[in-house]
Design an enzyme around this catalytic site. Structure first.
Site, mmCIF file in Angstrom:
data_model
loop_
_atom_site.group_PDB
_atom_site.id
_atom_site.type_symbol
_atom_site.label_atom_id
_atom_site.label_comp_id
_atom_site.label_asym_id
_atom_site.label_seq_id
_atom_site.Cartn_x
_atom_site.Cartn_y
_atom_site.Cartn_z
ATOM 1 N N GLY A 97 -67.278 126.282 76.939
ATOM 2 C CA GLY A 97 -67.405 127.705 76.667
ATOM 3 C C GLY A 97 -66.248 128.516 77.233
ATOM 4 N N GLU A 104 -61.324 119.288 81.629
ATOM 5 C CA GLU A 104 -62.573 118.971 82.312
ATOM 6 C C GLU A 104 -62.998 117.534 82.042
ATOM 7 O OE1 GLU A 104 -64.695 123.389 82.445
ATOM 8 O OE2 GLU A 104 -65.018 122.078 80.716
#
Length: 236
Positions: A97, A104
């Site tokens: 988001g 990540e």
């Protein structure tokens, strides 16, 4: 209330950080609470080193006095702590988001363990209500878009996608890519969809994290609960 729950989950995760650890440090509003709590422990004498998953996280970690490095210098990590936009009881995650899903996932995959921190509103029975981010190369976007449509049809999922930021001002990730958000409602077979998305030329990465998280701390009004994936061996 949600911000307070995020802080509680983050502070619970900080308690799992041990001296000398090599940490992956996540991105997002919940992860920022973790960075601040970790910074306090560092100022109290905790010796750790971290790899940030975004430029924003790097700036905050530096401000908190946390020593940082890169995966080039330290390619294996002990633990990554990060938030999630959605997670289910099997610890299938939707992330991205904030636009940092590629870094990540690279950092999480380089870690022996991954702990997710979230408020109870992020815990769902089946992921998919949160739009699935798909990071794509700008070149050939039209062809990639059509291939993604075919992929969703093959997986019996709604063909409803949007370029983040719009055609005139698309959002650009730290890696120089675009993000397509797929509004899928429910993803009953995430592993199959993950494989199919990965096979689409032009797709850099997608926001489903499968078999990466080993534990989640989920904060609700009655406290922090622990969700664990018993199918993942934390020693591997």
């Amino acid at each position: 209330m949600s911000d307070e729950l995020k802080r509680l989950a983050a502070e619970r995760a900080v308690a799992d950080v041990e001296p000398g650890m090599k940490l992956g440090i996540g991105t997002g509003s919940t992860a920022e609470h973790f960075v601040r709590a970790l910074g306090q422990r560092v100022r109290d004498g905790l010796d750790v080193i971290g790899v940030p998953t975004s430029e924003r996280t790097a700036e905050l970690a530096k401000a908190e006095g946390i020593t940082l490095t890169t995966l080039e210098e330290m390619p294996e990590l002990d633990l990554t702590i990060d938030g999630a936009d959605e997670l289910d009881p099997q610890l299938v995650l939707i992330k991205g988001g904030g636009g940092a899903l590629l870094r990540e996932k690279i950092v999480a995959a380089a870690s022996k363990r991954m702990i997710v921190i979230a408020d109870v509103g992020k815990l769902v029975d089946v992921v998919g209500a949160y739009p699935l981010p798909i990071e794509v190369i700008p070149f050939g976007l039209g062809a990639t878009w059509k291939a993604l449509e075919a992929c969703l049809v093959a997986n019996d999922l709604p063909v409803k996608m949007a370029l983040r930021g719009g055609d005139e001002h698309p959002f650009v990730t730290d890696g120089g890519h675009y993000i397509i958000d797929a509004h899928l409602e429910r993803i009953p077979h995430p592993a199959c969809l993950a494989d199919d998305l990965t096979a689409v030329p032009g797709v850099v990465e997608h926001g489903m994290f499968i078999s990466l998280a080993t534990k989640a701390y989920v904060a609700g009004p009655e406290g922090v609960i622990t969700v664990e994936d018993t199918t993942v061996d934390p020693e591997t």
